[in-house]
Structure formats: C-alpha cells, structure tokens
Motif scaffolding. Structure first.
Motif, short mmCIF file in Angstrom:
data_model
loop_
_atom_site.label_atom_id
_atom_site.label_comp_id
_atom_site.label_asym_id
_atom_site.label_seq_id
_atom_site.Cartn_x
_atom_site.Cartn_y
_atom_site.Cartn_z
N GLY A 194 -8.88 -3.18 -11.32
CA GLY A 194 -8.50 -4.36 -11.35
C GLY A 194 -9.75 -5.28 -10.91
N GLN A 195 -9.89 -6.35 -12.03
CA GLN A 195 -11.21 -7.25 -11.97
C GLN A 195 -10.70 -8.80 -12.33
OE1 GLN A 195 -14.27 -6.20 -11.01
NE2 GLN A 195 -13.49 -4.11 -10.86
N THR A 196 -9.33 -9.00 -12.39
CA THR A 196 -8.87 -10.26 -12.71
C THR A 196 -7.68 -10.57 -11.89
OG1 THR A 196 -7.56 -9.25 -14.44
CG2 THR A 196 -9.65 -9.99 -15.10
N ASN A 197 -6.94 -11.68 -12.15
CA ASN A 197 -5.99 -12.11 -11.21
C ASN A 197 -4.95 -11.32 -11.14
OD1 ASN A 197 -7.59 -14.50 -10.56
ND2 ASN A 197 -6.64 -15.93 -11.69
N PHE A 198 -4.43 -10.91 -12.18
CA PHE A 198 -3.26 -10.18 -12.36
C PHE A 198 -3.52 -8.76 -13.32
CE2 PHE A 198 -1.75 -14.26 -11.77
CZ PHE A 198 -0.75 -14.17 -10.84
N CYS A 199 -2.89 -7.82 -12.98
CA CYS A 199 -3.29 -6.57 -13.49
C CYS A 199 -1.78 -5.81 -14.05
CB CYS A 199 -3.73 -5.45 -12.32
SG CYS A 199 -5.14 -6.05 -11.48
N TRP A 200 -2.02 -5.84 -15.37
CA TRP A 200 -0.70 -5.08 -16.17
C TRP A 200 -0.55 -3.74 -15.86
CZ3 TRP A 200 0.38 -8.05 -21.23
CH2 TRP A 200 0.58 -9.53 -21.06
N VAL B 78 -23.03 -1.06 -9.65
CA VAL B 78 -23.84 -1.73 -10.76
C VAL B 78 -22.93 -1.58 -11.86
CG1 VAL B 78 -25.83 -1.02 -12.20
CG2 VAL B 78 -26.06 -1.05 -9.80
N ALA B 79 -22.30 -0.71 -12.04
CA ALA B 79 -21.28 -0.49 -13.32
C ALA B 79 -20.18 -1.57 -13.37
CB ALA B 79 -20.53 0.90 -13.14
N ILE B 80 -19.38 -1.97 -12.04
CA ILE B 80 -18.75 -2.97 -11.90
C ILE B 80 -19.15 -4.34 -12.53
CG2 ILE B 80 -17.33 -4.47 -10.35
CD1 ILE B 80 -16.76 -1.61 -8.93
N ALA B 81 -20.44 -4.59 -11.94
CA ALA B 81 -21.23 -5.76 -12.38
C ALA B 81 -21.45 -6.01 -13.85
CB ALA B 81 -22.47 -5.85 -11.52
N GLY B 82 -21.95 -4.76 -14.30
CA GLY B 82 -22.11 -4.81 -15.88
C GLY B 82 -20.87 -4.98 -16.48
N ALA B 83 -19.74 -4.49 -16.18
CA ALA B 83 -18.53 -4.68 -16.75
C ALA B 83 -17.88 -6.20 -16.73
CB ALA B 83 -17.32 -3.77 -16.29
N ARG B 84 -18.15 -6.60 -15.64
CA ARG B 84 -17.69 -8.02 -15.59
C ARG B 84 -18.65 -9.04 -16.40
NH1 ARG B 84 -17.37 -8.32 -8.80
NH2 ARG B 84 -15.01 -7.58 -8.75
N ALA B 85 -20.19 -8.43 -16.59
CA ALA B 85 -20.94 -9.37 -17.17
C ALA B 85 -20.53 -9.28 -18.88
CB ALA B 85 -22.35 -8.89 -16.92
N ALA B 86 -20.32 -8.18 -19.16
CA ALA B 86 -19.97 -7.69 -20.57
C ALA B 86 -18.80 -8.62 -20.88
CB ALA B 86 -19.38 -6.28 -20.88
N ALA B 87 -17.75 -8.69 -20.00
CA ALA B 87 -16.34 -9.26 -20.29
C ALA B 87 -16.66 -10.84 -20.63
CB ALA B 87 -15.34 -9.04 -19.17
N THR B 88 -17.54 -11.55 -19.57
CA THR B 88 -17.96 -12.74 -19.51
C THR B 88 -18.76 -13.21 -20.86
OG1 THR B 88 -17.96 -12.91 -17.16
CG2 THR B 88 -19.19 -14.72 -18.27
N GLN B 89 -19.70 -12.36 -21.06
CA GLN B 89 -20.61 -12.75 -22.23
C GLN B 89 -19.70 -12.45 -23.51
OE1 GLN B 89 -23.89 -9.85 -22.66
NE2 GLN B 89 -24.86 -11.03 -24.28
N PHE B 90 -18.91 -11.63 -23.70
CA PHE B 90 -18.28 -11.31 -24.88
C PHE B 90 -17.00 -12.60 -25.24
CE2 PHE B 90 -17.88 -8.20 -28.19
CZ PHE B 90 -16.65 -8.26 -28.72
N ASN B 91 -16.90 -13.49 -24.21
CA ASN B 91 -15.82 -14.59 -24.13
C ASN B 91 -14.68 -13.84 -24.25
OD1 ASN B 91 -15.07 -17.12 -24.15
ND2 ASN B 91 -15.54 -17.33 -26.25
N LYS B 92 -14.24 -13.18 -23.42
CA LYS B 92 -12.97 -12.53 -23.69
C LYS B 92 -11.84 -13.34 -22.95
CE LYS B 92 -10.31 -8.37 -21.66
NZ LYS B 92 -10.03 -7.47 -20.54
N LYS B 93 -11.06 -13.86 -24.00
CA LYS B 93 -9.87 -14.81 -23.63
C LYS B 93 -8.87 -14.13 -23.47
CE LYS B 93 -12.30 -18.45 -26.56
NZ LYS B 93 -12.14 -19.32 -27.71
N ASP B 94 -7.99 -14.86 -22.55
CA ASP B 94 -6.55 -14.05 -22.53
C ASP B 94 -5.64 -15.05 -22.55
OD1 ASP B 94 -7.09 -15.50 -20.18
OD2 ASP B 94 -6.90 -13.85 -18.65
N ALA C 175 -21.63 -0.92 -21.28
CA ALA C 175 -21.43 -1.12 -20.37
C ALA C 175 -19.92 -0.84 -19.86
CB ALA C 175 -21.50 -2.99 -20.36
N MET C 176 -19.05 -1.05 -20.96
CA MET C 176 -17.89 -0.51 -20.40
C MET C 176 -17.50 0.85 -20.32
SD MET C 176 -16.60 -3.54 -20.03
CE MET C 176 -15.05 -2.82 -19.26
N GLU C 177 -18.36 1.65 -21.40
CA GLU C 177 -18.10 3.12 -20.84
C GLU C 177 -18.75 3.62 -19.62
OE1 GLU C 177 -19.57 4.83 -24.53
OE2 GLU C 177 -17.85 4.45 -25.80
#
Length: 226
Positions: A122-128, A210-226, A65-67
């Motif tokens: 950029g898919q989150t509140n702040f972008c480093w 579709v790719a953006i939706a897939g990347a968002r789903a992957a991040a959510t499913q992976f429980n990516k904590k910040d 999904a990320m690739e």
C-alpha cells in the motif's frame, strides 16, 4: 461502451468493469504478483475487474524498479522465487482479478491478519484488495479509458473464453469483517483498535526502504494517472 473518467469513480452501472493501467503494473497484477491496486479514490465495484494495459511502453528502469520492489516485499515473507512476466505488452486486455474490498493505506499497513509483504504494497490513499488473478492466453488489442469503464460486449464474450487461472508467488485471501457481507471490506472497516504506534507497520530494512523509494519514484516519473 460506458467510458470511465470522473463518472467512473462513482457507484456506476458496471456490467463488465475494466481498468486501464500502465505497464509494468498491469501485468504484475494479472500475474498475481501485485495484490494491491493503489488509487486516490475508493473502489466502485466488487467482483471481477478486467485489466487493460495502456499504450505507453515502460522503460527498462521502470520495470527493474518495480521488480526489485516486489522481490524485496516478498522476501519479507521468505519468498525468493518469483517468476516475473517475460514481456509487458501495451494496448492490450490482459486478464482480470477479483476486487474483494478497499481499505485505507494506514489500515492495510497495520492489518496483522494479512502477510507483512502485502501490508507493504500500500503506497497510495486507497488500496483495492485483489484476489484470484486470471490472464488471457492471447491478450486482446483494444483502446482503454480513464477510470472504471465497461468492456464492449463482443470483447467480453471473446475474452471470457480465453482466461486461465494464475498462481501467484503467495496468494492471499483477505478476511472479511462480516463474512455474510461481501461489501464489508471498506475504508474504516478494519481500523478499530489500531493504535498510533502500530500504524508504522512492518519494520523496513535498508534494502527494502531503497526498493520502496525506487517504486515510488518509478510511479511518479511514469506519470501514473488514476
């Protein structure tokens, strides 16, 4: 070692700051493919940030999904030859990047001074904003922590000797609002003059959406904590 956690999100006393990321995000950043590190909090540092891969092994679907996501956003700028990492090691110090600034997601999406593909990252509140990736020839096994934390001195001294520069598919130099101020790229610094109709950013094709939706789903499913 100064550990991260909630305190790591402030303006702490960092000497060799490090951030632990899940795979595949960690390697994609060190390989210069990922140029934006998304967080729910602003970057507390400028300059070198070491990147450590967390212990959780990524699923093949997450990697795909990320690739796919990065293939699509690079294609927006005509880049089709992307060399992804062959492996995504875990529990390892991988390398470092230079954090040159931090802006809000809506600012990045409308920032015409940077390539379209970067604006789509950029898919989150702040972008480093990350430049100058370097990777370790031999990744170091170590434990990570939440938030931004300092590397142990002995790890830093060994790692700094094993770095090699990485040429990403499309390196970016983020322009400073004030070239004399290395801290001038901050939330709100590039939003003046942005209109509401420009905030939608780059027009998205169906495959890109579709790719953006897939990347968002992957991040959510992976429980990516910040």
């Amino acid at each position: 070692m100064r550990r991260g956690g909630g305190g790591g999100r402030g303006s702490g006393n960092y000497t060799n700051p490090c951030l632990t990321l899940h795979q595949p995000w960690a390697s994609l950043l060190v390989y210069g493919i990922k140029r934006i590190e998304g967080r729910s909090w602003t970057a507390p540092i400028r300059g070198r940030l070491w990147i450590h891969a967390a212990s959780k092994v990524p699923e093949e679907d997450t990697i795909k999904a990320m690739e796919d996501f990065y293939r699509e956003i690079y294609a927006v700028n005509g880049i089709t030859d992307i060399k992804f990492p062959e492996h995504y090691p875990v529990s390892r110090l991988l390398g470092c990047v230079e954090v040159v600034g931090c802006v809000r997601c809506d600012e990045l999406a409308s920032w015409e001074a940077v390539p379209e593909g970067v604006r789509l990252e950029g898919q989150t509140n702040f972008c480093w904003l990350c430049e100058q990736p370097k990777k370790l020839l031999v990744p170091f096994e170590m434990r990570g922590y939440q938030g931004v934390y300092n590397l142990e001195k002995k790890i830093y001294e060994a790692a700094v000797r094993g770095l090699v520069s990485v040429e990403g598919p499309m390196p970016v130099k983020f322009p400073f609002p004030d070239p004399q101020d290395p801290f001038s790229l901050k939330p709100g610094s590039i939003s003046e003059g942005f209109s509401e109709d420009k905030a939608s950013g780059v027009e998205k094709s169906e495959s890109l959406s579709v790719a953006i939706a897939g990347a968002r789903a992957a991040a959510t499913q992976f429980n990516k904590k910040d």
